[in-house]
Write a protein that holds these residues in place. Structure first.
Motif, short mmCIF file in Angstrom:
data_model
loop_
_atom_site.label_atom_id
_atom_site.label_comp_id
_atom_site.label_asym_id
_atom_site.label_seq_id
_atom_site.Cartn_x
_atom_site.Cartn_y
_atom_site.Cartn_z
N TYR A 59 0.81 -1.21 0.00
CA TYR A 59 0.00 0.00 0.00
C TYR A 59 0.84 1.26 0.00
O TYR A 59 0.87 2.00 -0.97
CB TYR A 59 -0.95 -0.01 1.21
CG TYR A 59 -1.87 -1.21 1.21
CD1 TYR A 59 -1.83 -2.15 2.24
CD2 TYR A 59 -2.78 -1.41 0.20
CE1 TYR A 59 -2.67 -3.26 2.25
CE2 TYR A 59 -3.63 -2.51 0.19
CZ TYR A 59 -3.57 -3.43 1.21
OH TYR A 59 -4.39 -4.52 1.20
N GLN B 294 -9.25 6.07 -7.64
CA GLN B 294 -8.12 6.19 -6.72
C GLN B 294 -8.11 5.05 -5.70
O GLN B 294 -7.08 4.46 -5.41
CB GLN B 294 -8.19 7.54 -6.01
CG GLN B 294 -6.98 7.84 -5.14
CD GLN B 294 -7.15 9.11 -4.33
OE1 GLN B 294 -8.24 9.41 -3.82
NE2 GLN B 294 -6.08 9.86 -4.19
N LYS B 295 -9.26 4.75 -5.15
CA LYS B 295 -9.33 3.68 -4.15
C LYS B 295 -9.03 2.32 -4.78
O LYS B 295 -8.42 1.45 -4.15
CB LYS B 295 -10.70 3.68 -3.49
CG LYS B 295 -10.89 4.83 -2.52
CD LYS B 295 -12.30 4.91 -1.99
CE LYS B 295 -12.40 5.94 -0.86
NZ LYS B 295 -11.99 7.29 -1.24
N LYS C 36 -5.16 2.10 -5.25
CA LYS C 36 -4.35 2.06 -4.04
C LYS C 36 -4.62 0.86 -3.16
O LYS C 36 -3.78 0.48 -2.35
CB LYS C 36 -4.57 3.34 -3.23
CG LYS C 36 -4.12 4.59 -3.97
CD LYS C 36 -2.65 4.55 -4.32
CE LYS C 36 -2.22 5.76 -5.10
NZ LYS C 36 -0.80 5.70 -5.50
N THR C 37 -5.79 0.26 -3.27
CA THR C 37 -6.12 -0.84 -2.36
C THR C 37 -6.66 -2.07 -3.09
O THR C 37 -6.12 -3.17 -2.95
CB THR C 37 -7.16 -0.39 -1.32
OG1 THR C 37 -8.33 0.07 -2.01
CG2 THR C 37 -6.62 0.75 -0.47
N TYR D 17 -2.70 8.78 -2.13
CA TYR D 17 -3.91 8.42 -1.40
C TYR D 17 -3.63 8.39 0.10
O TYR D 17 -4.47 8.76 0.92
CB TYR D 17 -4.41 7.07 -1.90
CG TYR D 17 -5.60 6.51 -1.19
CD1 TYR D 17 -5.49 5.38 -0.39
CD2 TYR D 17 -6.85 7.11 -1.31
CE1 TYR D 17 -6.60 4.85 0.26
CE2 TYR D 17 -7.95 6.60 -0.68
CZ TYR D 17 -7.83 5.46 0.11
OH TYR D 17 -8.92 4.95 0.76
N PHE D 18 -2.43 7.95 0.46
CA PHE D 18 -2.03 7.83 1.85
C PHE D 18 -1.34 9.12 2.30
O PHE D 18 -0.51 9.66 1.59
CB PHE D 18 -1.10 6.63 2.05
CG PHE D 18 -1.73 5.31 1.70
CD1 PHE D 18 -1.56 4.75 0.44
CD2 PHE D 18 -2.52 4.62 2.61
CE1 PHE D 18 -2.14 3.55 0.11
CE2 PHE D 18 -3.10 3.42 2.28
CZ PHE D 18 -2.93 2.88 1.03
#
Lengths: 456, 158
Positions: free
Chosen positions: A159, B41-42, B45-46, A214-215
């Motif tokens: 991640y 985006q989600k 990233k995941t 995102y993080f």
């Protein structure tokens, strides 16, 4: 029925009052004060132990009595609704794989079953990366720089992969004078000229999630420091004076050479580099200038008035001379000879048989063709060395004297040797000019045209 | 009498099917109003990493992508169907991490999604149980990767 309804209403009202939810308390001031005392901060670390994540929280006020206080997180969890924190001294933490990483969670401070205060957080926005490690500095002598490299565990994570690194370095004697460099890679180059020579440096690095990613979150802990010493460079000042001296002396040498060349160009250098064509008059003078005592050199017949001139008839090589002259000089009419000879000789009334030609005559018109028609002299003179043997005891033969056919009417007076001053043209018998030498000493040599070039 | 009883059984059977189809139609969500940028985006990233981890060891060329989508709402509709609807050989992927994150993403970025899906989830709750990864499930996850990629490329073109 009325009494029953009133009783139920009262019970419900009391239940609402006693519920203790935030915003429903009567004594709002006290609750607010308590809420401030229980404020806390948290950070998350994703994949800190394999696939397990961690969430760490602590109260902002270290003096809080947290003996009976618990923390609970609800929401944004996989397959479960809530998780309880574990406690280690004054720090609360969770290690789990159950973070959804999408959406907000709610963390509440609980006293027993009662929630004192809650805070809404997004796990992915409070990420604290792990500290970098294995920092090293390598000096490259050829490039005059230092290559700084370090490692981070996030390169292998799923991640949080994109981090911004902060490399800080300072000279050890400068306490708080840290220099910072931000980079996204794990390699940095420091130029040697930007560092002090022969000094001890300390360097360390930390990381933070990339802001546009995102993080998001906080700076990691600093990596362990690395110490290195910069090399002592060769002083440029030690070698510069030598080079400077050589350069200056070379410059002045070149300048002196140029000046001397300019000054001596006309006097000496040009005559060597650019030989000038001989001037016949001057050359003859030079030939005659060879020192000999009591040598009266002149082409002026008047200077020889007191000299006794004897006719030389008995020359052994006369035949040879005649033969040679026959080849060189064709038959000439007597009259034309007289005219020519008369014109070439200054102030002399000579017999047609004998004509004296002095060097002066040559000075004025030494090799000019005496042609009536004024045609150009096509005489071609081939220089050839005068044979010394023939010049000693025997007759002197003119050598190297040629005339082209076009010059049949021309007479080229032969050149005079340096030591003999008088030549006679003896036009006898067959009307052919006979060139004889009147030089009394046997060592006198006939001067030929070739000797002109030799004497040059 | 026997014939009458059999006839009534058949009518009841077809009625159930009809009702289920109606329920399915009503509970199908329209993804037109979703925030596609945040969904993308989600995913990147995941969800993407979860899908790749699920496919761990399987080559991407092992399965053919037979399902495609035309636009972003269509892609999300098909992603939802493959992720949450049971199929023969792979009854449910809904328990997997990527499925849970997909559900949470849709719930956050698509207005009104969570209410419908909660009801839908409850209707099939009894059959939800984690299954051993089967070849059919790997094929479905491979289809999901294709659909998600198509979704992201459609977003880039716009």
């Amino acid at each position: 029925m009325t009494i029953l309804g009133t009783a139920f209403g009262t019970v419900f009202y009391l239940l609402q009052v006693v519920s203790g939810e935030s915003g429903y308390a009567q004594n709002g001031d006290l609750e607010d004060a308590e809420l401030d005392d229980y404020s806390f901060s948290c950070y998350s670390q994703l994949e800190v132990n394999g696939s397990h994540h961690s969430l760490t929280c602590a109260f902002d006020d270290p003096d809080i009595n947290s003996t009976n206080l618990e923390l609970e997180i609800c929401g944004a969890l996989l397959e479960i609704n809530c998780l309880n924190f574990s406690k280690l001294q004054e720090v609360y933490y969770i290690k789990t794989k159950k973070f959804l990483l999408i959406g907000d969670s709610e963390i509440c401070v609980k006293l027993g079953e009662k929630s004192i205060t809650c805070k809404r957080l997004n796990i992915v926005k409070i990420v604290k990366p792990e500290a970098p490690f294995n920092i090293s500095v390598i000096y490259r002598e050829g490039a005059n720089d230092f290559v700084v490299t370090f490692n981070t565990s996030h390169l292998q994570k799923k991640y949080v992969k994109n981090l911004m690194h902060d490399v800080a370095y300072r000279q050890e004697k400068d306490e708080n004078n840290w220099m910072h460099v931000n980079l996204s890679s794990t390699k940095l180059t420091l130029l040697q000229r930007k560092l002090q020579d022969d000094a001890m440096y300390e360097i360390k690095v930390r990381s933070i999630p990339y802001s546009s990613d995102y993080f998001e979150g906080f700076w990691s802990e600093w990596s362990p420091s690395y110490h290195f010493r910069t090399p002592e460079t060769k002083r440029a000042e030690d070698t510069d004076p030598v080079l400077l001296t050589i350069g200056i002396s070379g410059f002045f040498s070149v300048a002196l050479l140029v000046i001397l060349t300019y000054v001596l160009w006309k006097r000496r250098i040009k005559s060597i580099v650019w030989p000038s064509l001989p001037d016949h008059k001057k050359t003859l003078e030079q030939l005659c200038k060879k020192p000999r005592k009591n040598l009266n050199v002149s082409f002026n017949p008047e200077s020889f008035l007191d000299c006794q001139i004897h006719k030389v008839d008995g020359i052994q090589s006369r035949d040879e001379m005649e033969g040679f002259l026959q080849e060189a000089f064709p038959l000439q009419p007597e009259e034309s000879e007289k005219q020519r000879l008369g014109g070439s000789v200054q102030g002399h009334s000579l017999s047609p048989e004998n004509t004296v030609i002095t060097p002066e005559t040559f000075r004025e018109s030494p090799l000019e063709c005496l042609a009536e028609n004024g045609s150009a002299c096509d005489a071609t003179i081939l220089p050839s060395p005068v044979s010394p043997e023939s010049g000693k005891n025997g007759p002197h033969v003119y050598q190297g004297l040629l005339l082209s056919p076009g010059t049949t009417n021309n007479i080229l007076p032969p050149p005079f040797p340096l030591q003999s001053g008088i030549l006679t043209l003896n036009s006898v018998a067959q009307g052919q000019p006979i060139l004889t030498s009147l030089g009394p000493s046997p060592e006198e040599a006939y001067v030929t045209m070739s000797s002109f070039y030799q004497n040059q | 009498i026997k014939g009458l009883g059999q006839r009534k059984k058949k009518e009841a059977f077809f009625r159930k099917i009809f009702i289920l189809q109606l329920v399915g139609l009503v509970l199908t969500y329209d993804f037109t109003n979703c925030d596609f940028e945040k969904i993308k985006q989600k995913y990147q990233k995941t969800i993407y990493d979860d899908l790749k981890e699920y496919m761990n060891g399987s080559k991407s060329t092992q399965f053919n992508s037979t399902i495609s989508c035309n636009n972003q709402p269509d892609c999300l509709t098909k992603i939802q169907r493959i992720t949450f609807s049971p199929t023969h050989g792979c009854t449910s992927l809904a328990k997997e991490e990527f499925a849970l994150r997909t559900n949470a993403t849709f719930a956050l970025q698509c207005p009104g999604y969570s209410r419908i899906q909660i009801n839908n989830a409850q209707a099939v709750e009894k059959r939800k149980k984690r299954e051993v990864t089967t070849n059919k499930c790997l094929e479905q996850v491979s289809q999901l990767l294709g659909l998600w990629g198509r979704f992201c490329r459609s977003f880039r073109k716009q």
